[in-house]
Write an enzyme that holds these catalytic residues in place. Structure first.
Site, mmCIF file in Angstrom:
data_model
loop_
_atom_site.group_PDB
_atom_site.id
_atom_site.type_symbol
_atom_site.label_atom_id
_atom_site.label_comp_id
_atom_site.label_asym_id
_atom_site.label_seq_id
_atom_site.Cartn_x
_atom_site.Cartn_y
_atom_site.Cartn_z
ATOM 1 C CD GLN A 90 -0.201 -3.206 -2.407
ATOM 2 O OE1 GLN A 90 -1.307 -2.797 -2.081
ATOM 3 N NE2 GLN A 90 -0.048 -4.218 -3.243
ATOM 4 C CB CYS A 96 -3.277 -5.439 -1.338
ATOM 5 S SG CYS A 96 -4.033 -6.740 -2.349
ATOM 6 C CG HIS A 251 -6.674 -3.592 -3.944
ATOM 7 N ND1 HIS A 251 -5.349 -3.937 -3.814
ATOM 8 C CD2 HIS A 251 -6.803 -2.386 -3.316
ATOM 9 C CE1 HIS A 251 -4.707 -2.990 -3.154
ATOM 10 N NE2 HIS A 251 -5.567 -2.042 -2.836
ATOM 11 C CG ASN A 275 -6.288 1.432 -1.855
ATOM 12 O OD1 ASN A 275 -5.526 0.480 -1.746
ATOM 13 N ND2 ASN A 275 -6.575 1.977 -3.030
ATOM 14 C CD1 TRP A 277 -2.241 -0.249 -3.650
ATOM 15 C CD2 TRP A 277 -3.305 1.075 -5.106
ATOM 16 N NE1 TRP A 277 -2.507 -0.998 -4.769
ATOM 17 C CE2 TRP A 277 -3.158 -0.208 -5.685
ATOM 18 C CE3 TRP A 277 -3.947 2.071 -5.839
ATOM 19 C CZ2 TRP A 277 -3.628 -0.504 -6.962
ATOM 20 C CZ3 TRP A 277 -4.416 1.768 -7.106
ATOM 21 C CH2 TRP A 277 -4.254 0.489 -7.661
#
Length: 659
Positions: A90, A96, A251, A275, A277
Site C-alpha cells: 500500500q 486498504c 485498517h 496486511n 501494507w
C-alpha cells in the site's frame, strides 16, 4: 424493467462487457500500434484532476510526475511468476479496503481472471494501454487506462509492487480509481463494496463484537468453498495507528486461511491474516516467532509457517475476535451459508433494476406501517425449507455518483399479502439479508428512509430450487477441500447441468472447462498445471460406459465421486503442501486408494505422468489414478478372481486403445 443480471451474451456480461466511456481496448491499441504512438487517456488524464483536489497538499500536487513503467524500469512486466498478494504494498492513499479485497482476489483464480484480462503486457503489442474489469450494479465494466503512473521524485505515490518491475497492482489500482472518479475517491471506503466489485458476488458481514457461535466453522467453510474474505479493526479509518501488538487501528486486512491443527493433545483453530501494507504483523500468540509453534508437529509447522516480514501472520480465533471488529465474506452465490449443511447446495438468482421514488402515491396496506408505496414489488417462490439453514438471500444495492452520500435504503418482506415479516434498513451501498423462509410466495418491496429517489439493483438468491425450472440457476464453484467427500455427491448434479449440452451430456471440451474452472480453483491443486484437452479425452474414455464420447449424468456422477476421493488422498499425501506428489508419496496414495503397485510400476507411472523430476501435480495424478483404478478393476472382472485372463488381440486392443 426487469432482467436477469449479466445474462450470457448480454451487454454487461463477461461475454460482452460494458465499455466505460465507450472505450474499446482492442480498437484503441490497434490504432496506437498503427500510428506508432503510446496511448494517452483523455478521460482520465495525467493531471491533478485524476488525483483529486483534497487528497494531497497543494505543494505535493505540483510535484507529481506521471511516468510510464518503461520510463521507470528497463524491463517492466505486467505479471512476474503469477499474481500474489505479496506483490502488493500500500502507498500513501488510504485504500486498504480495496487492497485487502484485491489480496483475497489473488487467491481465487476463478474470479481473478475476470478482473485481470490476459491479452496485454509490455512484451508484445505494447502501446501504453491496459484494461481491467469490475462489476458495477449488475454489469461487468471494462475500464481502459494509459500506463502513466503518478510519482514524486521517482517514488510511487500509491500502491507499488514488492518487485520493482511488476506493475499489475499499480495499473489495476489506477483503473479502479478511474471507475470511481479519482484516486481521492479511493481514500477510505468499504471492504464489502470492493469484494462485490471484484467478483459480482454477494457478501455477508459478521460483527465480531457479537460473533456467531459457530464462527470457527464459518471461517473454515468459507475458506474451503473459495470465498473472498477480509476483516477490519475498530477506529478511525484514516488514522492508521499501530498498536504495540502490531495491529493497525481503522485498517482493513485480508483473511488468507483458516485451519484446525493438533496442539497440546487437542485441536486449535487459527486464522491467517495479511496486511495490505506488505509489512507490519501481529506480535502476540501464533505470530511468526511465538513459542506456540514450538509445540506444533513439524509437518504442520513447515506447511503453515512463513517466517517473513511480509504482512502475513497467524492468530488464534479468540484473539481474532478481540482485535478485529468485522468479518466480511463474499462469493458468487451465498454458498458460505451452507457451513452447517452436509451438502453443497445450488442457488438460483433473479435480478431486477429499477427506480424508487418517494413521489409515487401511497395506498392503504395490511403491513404494520399502515400504508405502502406503489413502488414496485418483486415476487418469488420458496419450494424447499429446512428450519436449520438459510434458504433465501436478498441484496439491494443503490446506484449513485461517487460524490453522493449513501442513502438509508432497505426493503420490506411480506408473505402472500400478509403483514410485514421483516424489514431491514442501513446507510450503506449494499443492504443484504439472509433468511430462513417456509414454502410459499413472498414479495420484496425496496424503499428508502429519506425523501429522495434512487436507482437500485435487487438480487434474490434462493436455495435448492428445481434446476429445470430455474434457467438462471447458479452453483457454488468449487469443491470444499476438508469436507468428507461422501457428503458432497449432491453437488455434482448442479455442476453437470451448468456445463452440459442440450442433450444433457458432456463432451471432452466441456469436461476440460469444468475441471479447470471448478476443481483447479484451489491454490494447491492448481500448482501442478491445468487439465489438457487430451487428458480430458482420456478421462472421459475411462468413464464412458456407452463408448460414445460423451458422459451422461450417471457417468459424470461416477467420475465426481472418484475426483472427490482423489482430492482427499492428494491433500493428505502432499504433506509439504508443494502441490505435487513425489514417488514415495505416490506409492502411499495408491495404497490409500486400495490399489496395488510395485517398484517397477511406480517408476513407469512417474515417467508417464510426472514432470522432469518424477513429480505428479493434481491433474496428472487424477489421470494416473483413474487409469490405474479402471484397468485394475477391468482385469479383476475379466479374471473372475484369478490371476490370469484370456482374451483375443482385438478384445485387448479395444480395452487399452479407447481407455
Amino acid at each position: 424493467m426487469l432482467a436477469p443480471s449479466s445474462a450470457p451474451g448480454a451487454t454487461g456480461s463477461l461475454q460482452k462487457v460494458k465499455k466505460l466511456n465507450s472505450q474499446d481496448f482492442r480498437e484503441l491499441r490497434a490504432l496506437c500500434l498503427s500510428q506508432g504512438l503510446l496511448f494517452e487517456d483523455a478521460t482520465f488524464p495525467a493531471h491533478s484532476s485524476s488525483i483529486g483536489a483534497r487528497l494531497l497538499p497543494q505543494e505535493e500536487l505540483w510535484q507529481i510526475q506521471w511516468r510510464r513503467p518503461t520510463e521507470l524500469q528497463r524491463n517492466p512486466h505486467l505479471i512476474m511468476d503469477g499474481v500474489s498478494r505479496f506483490d502488493i504494498m500500500q502507498g500513501e492513499i488510504g485504500d486498504c479496503w480495496m487492497l485487502a479485497a484485491l489480496g483475497s482476489l489473488t487467491l481465487r483464480k476463478q474470479f481473478l481472471e475476470n478482473v485481470l484480462p490476459k491479452d496485454q503486457g509490455f512484451q508484445e503489442d505494447y502501446a501504453g494501454i491496459f484494461h481491467f474489469r469490475f462489476w458495477q450494479y449488475g454489469e461487468w465494466v471494462d475500464v481502459v487506462i494509459d500506463d502513466r503512473l503518478p510519482t514524486i521524485n521517482g517514488r510511487f505515490l500509491f500502491v507499488h509492487p514488492r518487485t520493482s518491475n511488476e506493475f499489475w497492482p499499480s495499473l489495476l489500482e489506477k483503473a479502479y480509481a478511474k471507475l470511481r472518479g479519482s484516486y481521492q475517491n479511493l481514500n477510505g471506503g468499504y471492504l464489502s463494496d470492493a469484494l462485490v466489485d471484484l467478483t459480482g458476488g454477494v457478501q455477508v458481514q459478521f460483527s465480531l463484537r457479537d460473533p456467531p457461535p459457530d464462527l470457527e466453522e464459518i471461517l473454515k467453510a468459507a475458506d474451503r468453498s473459495g470465498c473472498l474474505m477480509g476483516c477490519s479493526t475498530p477506529g478511525q479509518a484514516r488514522r492508521n495507528i499501530e498498536l504495540r501488538n502490531g495491529i493497525v487501528q481503522g485498517h482493513a486486512y485480508t483473511i488468507t486461511g483458516a485451519v484446525k491443527i493438533p496442539y497440546r493433545n487437542g485441536w486449535k483453530h487459527i486464522i491467517r491474516i495479511w496486511n495490505p501494507w506488505g509489512h507490519g504483523e501481529w506480535k502476540g500468540p501464533w505470530s511468526d516467532n511465538s513459542r506456540q509453534w514450538d509445540r506444533v508437529e513439524p509437518k504442520y509447522r513447515d506447511a503453515l509457517l512463513r517466517n517473513k516480514d511480509d504482512g502475513e501472520f497467524w492468530m488464534s480465533c479468540e484473539n481474532f475476535q478481540k482485535q478485529f471488529s468485522w468479518l466480511y465474506i463474499c462469493n458468487s452465490t451465498p454458498a458460505f451459508l451452507d457451513f452447517g449443511d452436509e451438502h453443497c447446495s445450488a442457488w438460483s438468482l433473479t435480478s431486477y433494476t429499477n427506480l424508487w421514488s418517494p413521489d409515487l402515491p401511497r395506498r392503504r396496506s395490511h403491513s404494520s406501517s399502515g400504508a405502502a408505496s406503489t413502488n414496485p414489488q418483486y415476487f418469488f417462490k420458496v419450494l424447499d425449507h429446512d428450519p436449520n439453514t438459510y434458504n433465501v438471500a436478498i441484496s439491494l444495492m443503490q446506484k449513485h455518483a461517487e460524490d453522493e452520500r449513501n442513502l438509508k435504503i432497505g426493503f420490506f418482506i411480506t408473505k402472500e399479502n400478509s403483514r410485514v415479516l421483516k424489514q431491514i434498513f442501513f446507510r450503506t451501498r449494499d443492504v443484504t439479508s439472509y433468511l430462513t423462509l417456509s414454502p410459499g410466495t413472498y414479495a420484496v418491496v425496496p424503499a428508502a428512509a429519506e425523501e429522495q429517489e434512487f436507482q437500485f439493483l435487487l438480487r434474490i438468491f434462493i436455495k435448492n430450487q428445481d434446476y429445470n425450472e430455474t434457467p438462471n440457476s447458479l452453483t457454488s464453484p468449487g469443491l470444499p477441500m476438508d469436507v468428507p467427500r461422501e457428503n458432497q455427491d449432491s453437488s455434482y448434479k448442479a455442476l453437470f447441468l451448468k456445463y452440459a449440452n442440450q442433450d444433457s451430456t458432456i463432451d471432452a471440451l466441456q469436461l476440460q472447462q469444468l475441471l479447470n474452472e471448478v476443481i483447479l480453483k484451489d491454490e494447491m491443486t492448481s500448482l501442478g498445471g491445468r487439465f489438457s484437452f487430451d487428458s480430458c479425452r482420456s478421462i472421459l474414455a475411462l468413464m464412458d460406459l456407452n463408448s460414445n464420447g460423451r458422459l451422461t449424468l450417471q457417468e459424470f456422477g461416477n467420475l465426481w465421486r472418484c475426483l472427490t476421493k482423489y482430492m482427499d488422498i492428494f491433500s493428505r499425501e502432499d504433506r509439504n503442501r508443494s502441490g505435487f506428489l513425489d514417488v514415495a508419496e505416490l506409492k502411499s496414495a495408491i495404497q490409500a486408494a486400495g490399489l496395488a503397485s510395485d517398484a517397477r510400476l511406480l517408476r513407469l507411472l512417474a515417467l508417464r505422468y510426472g514432470d522432469a523430476g518424477g513429480r505428479l501435480g493434481f491433474s496428472d495424478f487424477v489421470c494416473c489414478m483413474l487409469r490405474l483404478d479402471t484397468l485394475s478393476h477391468a482385469f479383476q472382472n475379466l479374471a473372475k478372481g484369478g490371476s490370469q485372463i484370456l482374451m483375443t488381440a482385438m478384445e485387448w486392443l479395444t480395452l487399452v486403445m479407447y481407455t
